[in-house]
Design a protein around this motif. Structure first.
Motif, mmCIF file in Angstrom:
data_model
loop_
_atom_site.group_PDB
_atom_site.id
_atom_site.type_symbol
_atom_site.label_atom_id
_atom_site.label_comp_id
_atom_site.label_asym_id
_atom_site.label_seq_id
_atom_site.Cartn_x
_atom_site.Cartn_y
_atom_site.Cartn_z
ATOM 1 N N ASP A 19 -120.154 -9.730 58.198
ATOM 2 C CA ASP A 19 -119.022 -9.744 59.121
ATOM 3 C C ASP A 19 -118.523 -11.168 59.332
ATOM 4 N N GLU A 20 -117.397 -11.268 59.991
ATOM 5 C CA GLU A 20 -116.751 -12.563 60.183
ATOM 6 C C GLU A 20 -117.638 -13.543 60.947
ATOM 7 N N SER A 21 -118.349 -13.059 61.963
ATOM 8 C CA SER A 21 -119.183 -13.967 62.754
ATOM 9 C C SER A 21 -120.300 -14.581 61.901
ATOM 10 N N ALA A 22 -120.869 -13.807 60.978
ATOM 11 C CA ALA A 22 -121.922 -14.343 60.090
ATOM 12 C C ALA A 22 -121.343 -15.383 59.144
ATOM 13 N N ALA A 23 -120.142 -15.136 58.641
ATOM 14 C CA ALA A 23 -119.498 -16.111 57.752
ATOM 15 C C ALA A 23 -119.199 -17.403 58.506
ATOM 16 N N LEU A 24 -118.655 -17.281 59.707
ATOM 17 C CA LEU A 24 -118.345 -18.471 60.509
ATOM 18 C C LEU A 24 -119.604 -19.236 60.886
ATOM 19 N N ALA B 183 -117.190 0.621 44.281
ATOM 20 C CA ALA B 183 -117.792 0.509 45.614
ATOM 21 C C ALA B 183 -116.855 -0.200 46.574
ATOM 22 N N ASN B 184 -116.228 -1.277 46.115
ATOM 23 C CA ASN B 184 -115.271 -2.001 46.963
ATOM 24 C C ASN B 184 -114.093 -1.108 47.341
ATOM 25 N N ALA B 185 -113.629 -0.279 46.410
ATOM 26 C CA ALA B 185 -112.530 0.648 46.710
ATOM 27 C C ALA B 185 -112.960 1.665 47.772
ATOM 28 N N GLU B 186 -114.190 2.158 47.655
ATOM 29 C CA GLU B 186 -114.685 3.085 48.669
ATOM 30 C C GLU B 186 -114.778 2.420 50.041
ATOM 31 N N LEU B 187 -115.284 1.185 50.056
ATOM 32 C CA LEU B 187 -115.386 0.471 51.314
ATOM 33 C C LEU B 187 -114.003 0.234 51.919
ATOM 34 N N LEU C 290 -112.170 -19.042 52.840
ATOM 35 C CA LEU C 290 -113.612 -19.061 52.615
ATOM 36 C C LEU C 290 -114.287 -17.930 53.378
ATOM 37 N N VAL C 291 -113.876 -17.718 54.615
ATOM 38 C CA VAL C 291 -114.434 -16.622 55.417
ATOM 39 C C VAL C 291 -114.181 -15.288 54.717
ATOM 40 N N THR C 292 -112.958 -15.081 54.253
ATOM 41 C CA THR C 292 -112.612 -13.845 53.557
ATOM 42 C C THR C 292 -113.458 -13.660 52.300
ATOM 43 N N GLN C 293 -113.611 -14.717 51.510
ATOM 44 C CA GLN C 293 -114.444 -14.627 50.305
ATOM 45 C C GLN C 293 -115.881 -14.253 50.658
ATOM 46 N N MET C 294 -116.426 -14.855 51.702
ATOM 47 C CA MET C 294 -117.803 -14.568 52.085
ATOM 48 C C MET C 294 -117.952 -13.126 52.556
ATOM 49 N N ILE C 295 -116.986 -12.652 53.335
ATOM 50 C CA ILE C 295 -117.017 -11.265 53.814
ATOM 51 C C ILE C 295 -116.964 -10.305 52.633
ATOM 52 N N GLU C 296 -116.059 -10.561 51.697
ATOM 53 C CA GLU C 296 -115.892 -9.666 50.550
ATOM 54 C C GLU C 296 -117.073 -9.711 49.598
ATOM 55 N N ARG C 297 -117.605 -10.883 49.336
ATOM 56 C CA ARG C 297 -118.682 -11.009 48.347
ATOM 57 C C ARG C 297 -120.046 -10.636 48.904
ATOM 58 N N LEU C 298 -120.306 -11.029 50.144
ATOM 59 C CA LEU C 298 -121.630 -10.804 50.722
ATOM 60 C C LEU C 298 -121.709 -9.540 51.581
ATOM 61 N N THR D 168 -129.957 -21.582 52.754
ATOM 62 C CA THR D 168 -130.050 -20.128 52.682
ATOM 63 C C THR D 168 -129.195 -19.613 51.529
ATOM 64 N N PHE D 169 -129.414 -18.356 51.172
ATOM 65 C CA PHE D 169 -128.629 -17.721 50.123
ATOM 66 C C PHE D 169 -127.149 -17.724 50.496
ATOM 67 N N GLN D 170 -126.843 -17.349 51.746
ATOM 68 C CA GLN D 170 -125.445 -17.330 52.200
ATOM 69 C C GLN D 170 -124.833 -18.720 52.124
ATOM 70 N N GLN D 171 -125.578 -19.733 52.512
ATOM 71 C CA GLN D 171 -125.069 -21.104 52.440
ATOM 72 C C GLN D 171 -124.799 -21.501 50.991
ATOM 73 N N SER D 172 -125.694 -21.107 50.090
ATOM 74 C CA SER D 172 -125.501 -21.477 48.685
ATOM 75 C C SER D 172 -124.241 -20.829 48.124
ATOM 76 N N LEU D 173 -123.969 -19.599 48.508
ATOM 77 C CA LEU D 173 -122.755 -18.941 48.021
ATOM 78 C C LEU D 173 -121.504 -19.560 48.630
ATOM 79 N N ALA D 174 -121.581 -19.978 49.880
ATOM 80 C CA ALA D 174 -120.431 -20.657 50.493
ATOM 81 C C ALA D 174 -120.168 -21.991 49.806
ATOM 82 N N LEU D 175 -121.216 -22.755 49.537
ATOM 83 C CA LEU D 175 -121.049 -24.021 48.820
ATOM 84 C C LEU D 175 -120.449 -23.776 47.437
ATOM 85 N N GLY D 176 -120.915 -22.753 46.760
ATOM 86 C CA GLY D 176 -120.383 -22.415 45.452
ATOM 87 C C GLY D 176 -118.919 -22.023 45.506
#
Length: 155
Positions: A72-77, A146-150, A61-69, A39-47
């Motif tokens: 939420d934490e459960s989806a990253a895990l 956008a990240n600052a607004e979030l 890794l969880v934090t990077q996935m949450i910030e980049r994608l 999946t796209f999410q898996q490819s970004l985690a591998l990267g």
């Protein structure tokens, strides 16, 4: 009298234009990913793990996935669990909280990176370097705003 049609004006840059470009190029990559069942999410985690060197802290890794994608934490895990179950990621024997790519994960990550580079070369060909640099500057600024607004909305 000229028979040439007038040039179509370029659309104004906005979230829709940026989003359409993202989803179109992502769809091209996802066709490649589908061949390996990734999946796209898996490819970004591998990267992300590849970019971290030999190993990465699971929480990092969880934090990077949450910030980049923006997931939420459960989806990253869940994504990390999928990669571990498929034998692409593994915990370090002495440190369960650190993850590394397996040989199969390293191979797949390399294949995905190579495919991504080929896709980018095709999609960005003939675009002047100064246009690409300007687009990168603008999109980096928009992302930061956008990240600052979030971040402000989370407080």
């Amino acid at each position: 009298m000229s028979t040439t049609a007038p040039a179509t004006p370029a659309p104004a840059v906005n979230g829709q234009v940026v989003g359409l470009a993202h989803y179109a190029s992502r769809a091209v990559l996802e066709r490649v990913l589908a061949r390996s069942g990734t999946t796209f999410q898996q490819s970004l985690a591998l990267g992300a793990v590849t970019g971290s060197g030999d190993a990465v802290d699971r929480d990092q890794l969880v934090t990077q996935m949450i910030e980049r994608l923006k997931i939420d934490e459960s989806a990253a895990l869940e994504t990390i669990a999928e990669l571990t179950a498929s034998g692409l990621l593994e915990s370090l024997p002495a440190e369960e909280s650190r993850l590394r790519l397996t040989d199969a994960g390293r191979t797949l990550s390399g294949e995905i990176r190579a495919a991504g580079a080929e896709i980018a070369a095709r999609l960005y060909r003939d675009i002047p370097a100064e246009d690409l640099a300007a687009a990168a500057r603008v999109l980096t600024l928009v992302t930061a705003r956008a990240n600052a607004e979030l971040a402000g909305a989370e407080q």
